[in-house]
Design a protein around this motif. Sequence first.
Motif, mmCIF file in Angstrom:
data_model
loop_
_atom_site.group_PDB
_atom_site.id
_atom_site.type_symbol
_atom_site.label_atom_id
_atom_site.label_comp_id
_atom_site.label_asym_id
_atom_site.label_seq_id
_atom_site.Cartn_x
_atom_site.Cartn_y
_atom_site.Cartn_z
ATOM 1 N N ALA A 192 16.614 -5.840 -3.248
ATOM 2 C CA ALA A 192 15.253 -5.766 -3.079
ATOM 3 C C ALA A 192 14.679 -7.012 -2.568
ATOM 4 O O ALA A 192 15.144 -8.246 -3.204
ATOM 5 C CB ALA A 192 14.192 -5.041 -4.243
ATOM 6 N N THR A 193 13.431 -7.105 -2.260
ATOM 7 C CA THR A 193 12.550 -8.719 -1.913
ATOM 8 C C THR A 193 11.290 -8.617 -2.359
ATOM 9 O O THR A 193 10.756 -9.707 -2.514
ATOM 10 C CB THR A 193 12.872 -8.972 -0.521
ATOM 11 O OG1 THR A 193 12.306 -7.950 0.290
ATOM 12 C CG2 THR A 193 14.187 -9.108 0.077
ATOM 13 N N ARG A 194 10.720 -7.636 -2.635
ATOM 14 C CA ARG A 194 9.291 -7.359 -3.040
ATOM 15 C C ARG A 194 9.227 -6.584 -4.286
ATOM 16 O O ARG A 194 10.170 -5.690 -4.595
ATOM 17 C CB ARG A 194 8.446 -6.786 -2.036
ATOM 18 C CG ARG A 194 8.380 -7.511 -0.795
ATOM 19 C CD ARG A 194 7.690 -6.683 0.231
ATOM 20 N NE ARG A 194 8.170 -5.435 0.662
ATOM 21 C CZ ARG A 194 7.470 -4.143 0.565
ATOM 22 N NH1 ARG A 194 6.302 -4.015 0.224
ATOM 23 N NH2 ARG A 194 8.463 -2.988 0.895
ATOM 24 N N VAL A 195 8.329 -7.173 -5.169
ATOM 25 C CA VAL A 195 7.991 -6.206 -6.513
ATOM 26 C C VAL A 195 6.548 -6.158 -6.486
ATOM 27 O O VAL A 195 5.674 -7.090 -6.310
ATOM 28 C CB VAL A 195 8.480 -7.037 -7.712
ATOM 29 C CG1 VAL A 195 7.794 -6.383 -9.002
ATOM 30 C CG2 VAL A 195 9.784 -7.371 -7.665
ATOM 31 N N GLU A 196 5.900 -4.834 -6.675
ATOM 32 C CA GLU A 196 4.615 -4.485 -6.757
ATOM 33 C C GLU A 196 4.706 -3.916 -8.360
ATOM 34 O O GLU A 196 5.534 -3.057 -8.708
ATOM 35 C CB GLU A 196 3.911 -3.761 -5.835
ATOM 36 C CG GLU A 196 3.809 -4.583 -4.380
ATOM 37 C CD GLU A 196 2.951 -3.591 -3.547
ATOM 38 O OE1 GLU A 196 2.490 -2.841 -3.620
ATOM 39 O OE2 GLU A 196 2.751 -4.530 -2.440
ATOM 40 N N ARG A 253 -0.833 -4.483 -7.650
ATOM 41 C CA ARG A 253 -0.810 -6.058 -7.507
ATOM 42 C C ARG A 253 0.591 -6.554 -7.233
ATOM 43 O O ARG A 253 1.596 -5.707 -7.563
ATOM 44 C CB ARG A 253 -1.218 -6.732 -9.025
ATOM 45 C CG ARG A 253 -2.628 -6.571 -9.379
ATOM 46 C CD ARG A 253 -3.078 -7.340 -10.642
ATOM 47 N NE ARG A 253 -4.238 -6.947 -11.205
ATOM 48 C CZ ARG A 253 -4.920 -7.387 -12.255
ATOM 49 N NH1 ARG A 253 -4.020 -8.350 -12.875
ATOM 50 N NH2 ARG A 253 -6.048 -7.166 -12.599
ATOM 51 N N ARG A 254 0.641 -7.245 -6.440
ATOM 52 C CA ARG A 254 2.044 -7.839 -5.828
ATOM 53 C C ARG A 254 2.356 -9.043 -6.839
ATOM 54 O O ARG A 254 1.612 -9.834 -6.870
ATOM 55 C CB ARG A 254 1.805 -8.319 -4.488
ATOM 56 C CG ARG A 254 3.253 -8.685 -3.812
ATOM 57 C CD ARG A 254 3.323 -9.193 -2.474
ATOM 58 N NE ARG A 254 2.968 -10.562 -2.429
ATOM 59 C CZ ARG A 254 3.102 -11.364 -1.105
ATOM 60 N NH1 ARG A 254 3.547 -10.741 -0.213
ATOM 61 N NH2 ARG A 254 2.802 -12.460 -1.190
ATOM 62 N N LEU A 255 3.740 -8.875 -7.348
ATOM 63 C CA LEU A 255 4.260 -9.878 -8.239
ATOM 64 C C LEU A 255 5.171 -10.915 -7.612
ATOM 65 O O LEU A 255 5.050 -12.150 -7.976
ATOM 66 C CB LEU A 255 4.707 -9.183 -9.364
ATOM 67 C CG LEU A 255 3.744 -8.166 -10.408
ATOM 68 C CD1 LEU A 255 4.444 -7.720 -11.600
ATOM 69 C CD2 LEU A 255 2.495 -9.034 -10.677
ATOM 70 N N LEU A 256 5.884 -10.292 -6.746
ATOM 71 C CA LEU A 256 6.936 -10.831 -5.987
ATOM 72 C C LEU A 256 7.025 -10.518 -4.456
ATOM 73 O O LEU A 256 6.989 -9.428 -4.466
ATOM 74 C CB LEU A 256 8.324 -11.019 -6.790
ATOM 75 C CG LEU A 256 8.369 -11.731 -8.093
ATOM 76 C CD1 LEU A 256 9.957 -11.333 -8.540
ATOM 77 C CD2 LEU A 256 8.112 -13.370 -8.101
ATOM 78 N N PRO A 257 7.303 -11.464 -3.469
ATOM 79 C CA PRO A 257 7.373 -12.930 -3.784
ATOM 80 C C PRO A 257 6.003 -13.428 -3.869
ATOM 81 O O PRO A 257 5.088 -13.001 -3.372
ATOM 82 C CB PRO A 257 8.017 -13.560 -2.519
ATOM 83 C CG PRO A 257 7.577 -12.437 -1.510
ATOM 84 C CD PRO A 257 7.630 -11.000 -2.391
ATOM 85 N N LEU A 258 5.859 -14.604 -4.611
ATOM 86 C CA LEU A 258 4.473 -15.264 -4.734
ATOM 87 C C LEU A 258 4.505 -15.768 -3.430
ATOM 88 O O LEU A 258 5.152 -16.510 -2.891
ATOM 89 C CB LEU A 258 4.522 -16.147 -6.099
ATOM 90 C CG LEU A 258 4.321 -15.598 -7.481
ATOM 91 C CD1 LEU A 258 4.388 -16.789 -8.443
ATOM 92 C CD2 LEU A 258 3.227 -14.834 -7.435
ATOM 93 N N ASP A 259 3.155 -15.917 -3.158
ATOM 94 C CA ASP A 259 2.515 -16.605 -1.945
ATOM 95 C C ASP A 259 2.431 -18.132 -2.433
ATOM 96 O O ASP A 259 1.252 -18.545 -3.056
ATOM 97 C CB ASP A 259 1.445 -16.190 -1.388
ATOM 98 C CG ASP A 259 0.849 -16.793 -0.346
ATOM 99 O OD1 ASP A 259 1.538 -17.778 0.160
ATOM 100 O OD2 ASP A 259 -0.465 -16.478 0.163
ATOM 101 N N LEU A 260 3.252 -18.861 -2.439
ATOM 102 C CA LEU A 260 3.329 -19.962 -3.018
ATOM 103 C C LEU A 260 2.167 -20.938 -2.299
ATOM 104 O O LEU A 260 1.776 -22.083 -2.870
ATOM 105 C CB LEU A 260 4.509 -20.790 -2.964
ATOM 106 C CG LEU A 260 5.534 -20.477 -3.888
ATOM 107 C CD1 LEU A 260 7.065 -21.131 -3.746
ATOM 108 C CD2 LEU A 260 5.460 -20.316 -5.301
ATOM 109 N N ALA A 261 1.988 -20.851 -0.989
ATOM 110 C CA ALA A 261 0.955 -21.359 -0.450
ATOM 111 C C ALA A 261 -0.437 -21.391 -1.113
ATOM 112 O O ALA A 261 -1.283 -22.289 -0.828
ATOM 113 C CB ALA A 261 0.845 -20.982 1.103
#
Length: 289
Positions: free
Chosen positions: A158-162, A179-187
Amino acid sequence: MTDRLAGIEQHIESIAQLGTVVGAMRGVAASRVQQTRHVIDGVRSWSGIVAAALAEAVALLPRDAVRPTPAGREVLVLFTAEHGFVGALPERMLATAAPDRAAGAFVYCLGARGAALAEAEGWKPAWTGPMATQVGAATDIASRVAETIYDTFLRGAATRVEVLFPLAAPDGRVTAERRRLLPLDLARFRRSSEGERPLTYLPPARLVELLVGEYFLAELAHAALEAFAAENAERLRTMQSARSNIEHRLDDLHSDERRARQGSITEELLDVISGSTAIADYDRTHSSG
C-alpha cells in the motif's frame, strides 16, 4: 384486583432498578466524554509541536527531494464502536467505508461491535483490533495500528493511509470524519529556509522520516481519542433517551397503580357493604322467627 396491584408494584420496582442502571451508564459515558476532551487538547499540542519540527526539517531538504508518491492501494483505518448501546453508530461507519472496501482498500477495522457487524455482512478486513476502552489506552492502540501499517508499507502492498472515525460535535451529534495520514504532503510543511538553520545530528532525509512517523502516530492517537469520545457521546445520548422512556413508563405505571389501588379500595368497601347487608338480613330473619 389485589393481584393486579401487586403485579403493577413489582413492575414499578423492576423499571426503577433499570432506571438506576441506565443512570449509572449515563454518568460513566458523560464522565468519559469530559475526560477525553482534556486529553485531546494535549494530543493536538503534540501534533502541533511535531508539525513545527517538520517545517524546520523539510526546509533542510533540497527542493527536488519532495516528490509525489505514486498511486497505489489504500489502507483505511476504520474506527467503529467497541461496546453496545450506541445506536446505529457501527452501521453508519461501515456504510461510509463501503466505497473504500469496494475499491479494494485494506480495511483495518477497530471496535468489537463494528468487526462483528462487518463479519456478519461478509466483509473480510485485513486486520481487526479493539478500540480504546479507557482514555489512557488510545496511544497504545495507535502504536499497535501504526506498527501493523508500517509492515504493510514495507512490503509495498500500500502507498496511502486514510483514517475514518466518528466525531462528536459540541451538541452531541456524531458524524463520520475522514483524514489522509500518509503520504504526508511535505510541501505544506515547507517554509522559507531563510534565517538560522536548526542544529541537527541526523541527515535531513532521515530526520524528516522520523518526524513523519511521529506525526502519523500523533494523528492516529487523535483519531482514537475522538472515536472513544464519540462512542461515549452516542452512548450518553442513547441512555438519555432510555431514561426519558423509563420516566414516561413509570408515570404510566404509577397512574395504573393509583387506579388499581382505588379499585381495590372500592372492592373492599363493596365487600364491607355486602357483609353488613348480609348480617342485617340474618338478624331480621332470626328476630322475626
